[in-house]
Design an enzyme around this catalytic site. Structure first.
Site, short mmCIF file in Angstrom:
data_model
loop_
_atom_site.label_atom_id
_atom_site.label_comp_id
_atom_site.label_asym_id
_atom_site.label_seq_id
_atom_site.Cartn_x
_atom_site.Cartn_y
_atom_site.Cartn_z
N SER A 26 -26.07 66.05 49.95
CA SER A 26 -26.34 64.76 49.32
C SER A 26 -25.02 64.22 48.79
CB SER A 26 -27.30 64.98 48.14
OG SER A 26 -27.34 63.87 47.28
N TYR A 38 -30.91 69.48 40.94
CA TYR A 38 -30.79 68.99 42.34
C TYR A 38 -29.33 68.94 42.76
CZ TYR A 38 -31.35 65.64 46.24
OH TYR A 38 -31.33 65.01 47.46
P1 NAD Z 1 -38.95 63.37 51.81
O1 NAD Z 1 -39.47 63.81 50.50
O2 NAD Z 1 -39.64 62.29 52.54
O3 NAD Z 1 -38.82 64.61 52.82
C1 NAD Z 1 -38.65 65.93 52.42
C2 NAD Z 1 -39.45 66.83 53.35
O4 NAD Z 1 -39.22 68.19 52.97
C3 NAD Z 1 -40.96 66.57 53.24
O5 NAD Z 1 -41.54 66.48 54.52
C4 NAD Z 1 -41.46 67.80 52.49
O6 NAD Z 1 -42.80 68.16 52.78
C5 NAD Z 1 -40.48 68.85 52.97
N1 NAD Z 1 -40.46 70.02 52.08
C6 NAD Z 1 -40.47 70.05 50.72
N2 NAD Z 1 -40.51 71.32 50.29
C7 NAD Z 1 -40.52 72.11 51.39
C8 NAD Z 1 -40.55 73.51 51.60
N3 NAD Z 1 -40.59 74.38 50.57
N4 NAD Z 1 -40.52 73.98 52.87
C9 NAD Z 1 -40.49 73.12 53.92
N5 NAD Z 1 -40.48 71.79 53.79
C10 NAD Z 1 -40.49 71.29 52.53
O7 NAD Z 1 -37.43 62.94 51.52
P2 NAD Z 1 -36.16 62.73 52.50
O8 NAD Z 1 -35.33 61.68 51.91
O9 NAD Z 1 -36.56 62.63 53.90
O10 NAD Z 1 -35.41 64.12 52.26
C11 NAD Z 1 -34.77 64.86 53.29
C12 NAD Z 1 -33.52 65.53 52.75
O11 NAD Z 1 -32.55 64.54 52.41
C13 NAD Z 1 -33.73 66.36 51.50
O12 NAD Z 1 -32.97 67.55 51.59
C14 NAD Z 1 -33.17 65.48 50.41
O13 NAD Z 1 -32.74 66.23 49.28
C15 NAD Z 1 -32.02 64.82 51.12
N6 NAD Z 1 -31.54 63.57 50.52
C16 NAD Z 1 -32.37 62.51 50.34
C17 NAD Z 1 -31.86 61.33 49.79
C18 NAD Z 1 -32.72 60.10 49.58
O14 NAD Z 1 -32.26 59.15 48.92
N7 NAD Z 1 -33.91 60.02 50.12
C19 NAD Z 1 -30.50 61.26 49.42
C20 NAD Z 1 -29.70 62.38 49.63
C21 NAD Z 1 -30.22 63.53 50.19
#
Ligand code: NAD
Length: 260
Positions: free
Chosen positions: A139, A152
């Site tokens: 991130s 986080y």
């Molecule tokens: P999201 O919440 O839509 O997707 C996260 C996915 O991870 C979901 O499908 C959820 O069910 C799954 N998940 C959660 N716990 C789990 C577990 N224990 N085992 C397996 N799967 C699990 O959000 P996103 O934005 O698509 O997130 C994807 C990645 O991107 C994450 O690592 C998040 O930290 C990172 N991220 C997101 C952002 C943002 O602004 N959305 C910014 C930086 C980084």
């Protein structure tokens, strides 16, 4: 000719958000994809929609047994694994001094232990397949601080560290390891209203758009498809001399502050 023809990639957290877009793009580019998540219904539906080059597997990334089972599913379905996108993650907002230990450890278990177990379980499989790629989802907050997301941010910094060490240790086996570092991306994580069927999708959208216009030099929130394209680049031959690095995808947010 797809950029991932013949490849077999496990994508965690692939039932929705960035992982879903990665699974869609990777299949479109010729890969077979193991769609891994804890959201069974959504994951199954997506895998069905993607067709014979996709399989869903229930994988809680914090459970070592689940990883072993996922590796077996991948091998049985597609004969090998030569790619991994460690995308699953969770976010909680809290001041550090108000964060219960249990909450801190829950975030570590999914975000940090999940990436560690993914590398530990699948790197030997990828090596046995003759080499391949790992992309870890860190991130923006893995490279700088952000108030109220301390647990986080700590795990995302740890993912950048794991990425560097894994790249060093796995290079001799032909495995490249990189990290994507997204800024604000328009998914359920940054906008939980997307998950609420009762919520008006337009409610507050102008205020949110104004917020990102001010905050982000490119003037908008990022799209999951844009992160998927970066993950694709890091998973295919176009990045053949790239390993051990975090790649920021944030519309310029981390570049600095603007006086305007
Ligand atoms: P999201 O919440 O839509 O997707 C996260 C996915 O991870 C979901 O499908 C959820 O069910 C799954 N998940 C959660 N716990 C789990 C577990 N224990 N085992 C397996 N799967 C699990 O959000 P996103 O934005 O698509 O997130 C994807 C990645 O991107 C994450 O690592 C998040 O930290 C990172 N991220 C997101 C952002 C943002 O602004 N959305 C910014 C930086 C980084």
């Amino acid at each position: 000719m797809g950029r991932l023809d013949g490849r077999v990639v496990v994508v965690t957290g692939a039932a929705r958000g960035q992982g879903e877009q990665e699974a869609r793009l990777f299949v479109a580019e010729g890969a077979a994809v193991v769609v891994a998540d804890v959201l069974d219904e959504q994951g199954e539906t997506l895998a069905k929609e993607l067709g014979p080059r996709a399989r869903y597997v229930h994988l809680d990334v914090g459970r070592e047994e689940d990883w072993a089972a996922a590796a077996t599913v991948a091998r049985d379905a597609f004969g090998k694994v030569d790619g991994l996108v460690n995308n699953a993650g969770i976010l909680r907002f809290n001041a550090l001094v108000d964060t219960p230990l249990e909450e801190f450890l829950q975030i570590v278990r999914v975000n940090q232990v999940g990436v560690f177990l993914g590398i530990k379980t699948l790197a030997p499989e990828i090596a046995a397949a003759g080499g391949g790629t790992v992309v870890n989802t860190a991130s923006y907050t893995g490279l700088t601080g952000m108030a109220y997301v301390g647990a986080y941010s700590a795990t995302k910094h740890a993912i950048v560290g794991l990425t560097r060490v894994a790249a060093l240790e796995l290079a001799p086996q032909g495995i490249r390891v990189n990290a994507v570092c997204p800024g604000a991306i328009d998914t359920a994580m940054s906008n939980p209203a997307l998950l609420d069927p009762a919520a008006d999708p337009e409610a507050g959208s102008e205020a949110v758009a104004r917020f990102y216009r001010k905050l982000v030099p490119l003037g908008r929130i990022g799209r999951a498809e844009e992160v998927a394209r970066l993950a694709l680049f890091l998973s295919c031959e176009e990045s053949s001399y790239v390993t051990g690095q975090p790649f920021v995808i944030d519309g310029g947010w981390l570049a600095g502050v603007s006086a305007r």
